[in-house]
Design a protein around this motif. Structure first.
Motif, PDB file in Angstrom:
ATOM      1  N   LEU A   1      23.570  37.767  40.226  1.00 38.46           N
ATOM      2  CA  LEU A   1      24.570  38.171  41.227  1.00 38.46           C
ATOM      3  C   LEU A   1      23.993  39.147  42.253  1.00 38.46           C
ATOM      4  CD1 LEU A   1      27.714  38.576  38.928  1.00 38.46           C
ATOM      5  CD2 LEU A   1      27.156  36.662  40.426  1.00 38.46           C
TER       6      LEU A   1
ATOM      7  N   ASP B   1      23.555  33.501  41.791  1.00 34.79           N
ATOM      8  CA  ASP B   1      24.778  33.358  41.006  1.00 34.79           C
ATOM      9  C   ASP B   1      24.665  34.096  39.677  1.00 34.79           C
ATOM     10  OD1 ASP B   1      23.149  31.792  39.442  1.00 34.79           O
ATOM     11  OD2 ASP B   1      24.195  29.908  39.833  1.00 34.79           O
ATOM     12  N   ASP B   2      25.577  33.798  38.761  1.00 35.29           N
ATOM     13  CA  ASP B   2      25.638  34.541  37.500  1.00 35.29           C
ATOM     14  C   ASP B   2      24.484  34.238  36.558  1.00 35.29           C
ATOM     15  OD1 ASP B   2      27.141  31.967  37.491  1.00 35.29           O
ATOM     16  OD2 ASP B   2      27.213  32.371  35.344  1.00 35.29           O
TER      17      ASP B   2
ATOM     18  N   GLN C   1      32.920  40.408  41.402  1.00 35.98           N
ATOM     19  CA  GLN C   1      31.583  40.992  41.446  1.00 35.98           C
ATOM     20  C   GLN C   1      30.775  40.543  42.662  1.00 35.98           C
ATOM     21  OE1 GLN C   1      29.537  40.871  37.556  1.00 35.98           O
ATOM     22  NE2 GLN C   1      31.463  40.140  36.689  1.00 35.98           N
TER      23      GLN C   1
ATOM     24  N   THR D   1      34.649  32.292  39.543  1.00 35.63           N
ATOM     25  CA  THR D   1      34.633  32.969  38.245  1.00 35.63           C
ATOM     26  C   THR D   1      34.215  34.426  38.373  1.00 35.63           C
ATOM     27  OG1 THR D   1      34.096  30.858  37.181  1.00 35.63           O
ATOM     28  CG2 THR D   1      33.725  32.863  35.897  1.00 35.63           C
ATOM     29  N   PHE D   2      33.310  34.704  39.301  1.00 37.34           N
ATOM     30  CA  PHE D   2      32.787  36.062  39.477  1.00 37.34           C
ATOM     31  C   PHE D   2      33.195  36.621  40.841  1.00 37.34           C
ATOM     32  CE2 PHE D   2      30.128  33.894  36.420  1.00 37.34           C
ATOM     33  CZ  PHE D   2      30.011  34.834  35.410  1.00 37.34           C
TER      34      PHE D   2
END
Length: 291
Positions: free
Chosen positions: A63, A75-76, A256, A252-253
């Motif tokens: 992230l 991304d995550d 953040q 989803t994130f």
């Protein structure tokens, strides 16, 4: 605006509302062509344009925000979002093309058959179409995909089946209008019959204009459908990237890395806009009444 106002505007060098609208229309068409050209380049050369492997994970770079190393962040799982967007463009556009091709393959011949033969053939075909259209399109696509199993090919076949009534109804209406034309009656009087001597030379060329316009519009719908199904994890499966898959991971994130959700969203919106504008432009260019 009165004639006096229009004359005053022209005398003062100010464009009229009609001219402003035409200028805005030409600008939107130019922007649409540029967007689709960019999409085509990405589809063809994603392998060369992507700076990273779209599926390569780096758990030390999770992230990350936008930077010189990762233009759209990570991304995550530490994967480069820019690279995934490039590869996802290819997946999303080809998936949309598959869905539209299926809709044309199903809808065009059935629509021509229903419009040309009429009678019992038309009645049976249209009752089936009514049954399909009684369900919301995306809900029906989700139901078919969930039944057959989540997969991008299955998902786009489902979308193609759902979109086929749009092509079918249009082809039927155009065929019925052409069937009553004088030149069709003249061809019949000279003994022309059947698919090769009537439908292919006389019907198909005369209905291709509205079909092309509809295809352009359906490309936009298919892109949205692919993104929706992949967002719900009924389309592409991990680790394959598509615009909908990237959007799903970003959502989803969201708390953040909030900026990452805008990237696939803007790509989808811009491409759908471009296909809709190009559809209108195709209609304008092929209009027989156009000067």
């Amino acid at each position: 605006m009165t004639a006096v106002d229009t004359t005053a505007n022209l005398a003062a060098g100010n464009p009229t509302p009609t001219r402003r609208a035409r200028k805005a229309g030409r600008l939107s068409v130019g922007v649409s062509y540029a967007i689709l050209l960019l999409v085509l380049i990405v589809v063809l050369f994603a392998n060369f344009l992507a700076p990273y492997d779209p599926n390569k994970q780096d758990l030390n770079a999770i992230l990350l925000p936008m930077s010189g190393d990762h233009w759209l962040g990570t991304d995550d799982l530490g994967r480069d979002v820019f690279s995934r967007m490039l590869y996802g463009t290819r997946v999303s556009v080809l998936a949309a093309l598959l869905a539209v091709a299926i809709s044309v393959v199903i809808g065009l011949p059935l629509g021509i058959a229903a419009g040309w033969l009429s009678g019992a053939t038309d009645l049976i075909v249209m009752r089936v179409v009514d049954a399909v259209m009684s369900f919301p399109a995306i809900v029906l696509a989700i139901g078919i995909t969930a039944t057959m199993g989540p997969d991008i090919t299955t998902a786009m076949i489902s979308v193609g089946i759902v979109m086929s009534p749009a092509i079918l109804r249009l082809a039927r209406a155009q065929t019925m209008a052409i069937r009553s034309e004088t030149y069709i009656e003249a061809a019949k009087s000279f003994g022309a019959r059947g698919l090769r001597r009537m439908v292919l030379p006389h019907v198909l060329p005369n209905i291709i204009q509205p079909i092309l316009v509809q295809v352009a519009v359906l490309m936009g719908f298919a892109l949205i459908a692919e993104a929706s199904l992949s967002f719900l994890q009924l389309g592409v499966q991990p680790p394959t990237a598509s615009w909908g898959a990237v959007l799903s991971r970003a959502y989803t994130f969201l708390d953040q890395a909030p900026m990452q959700i805008f990237i696939p969203g803007i790509a989808i919106a811009a491409t759908v806009f471009a296909f809709n504008i190009i559809g209108d432009e195709i209609q304008r260019l092929l209009d027989p009444k156009r000067k």
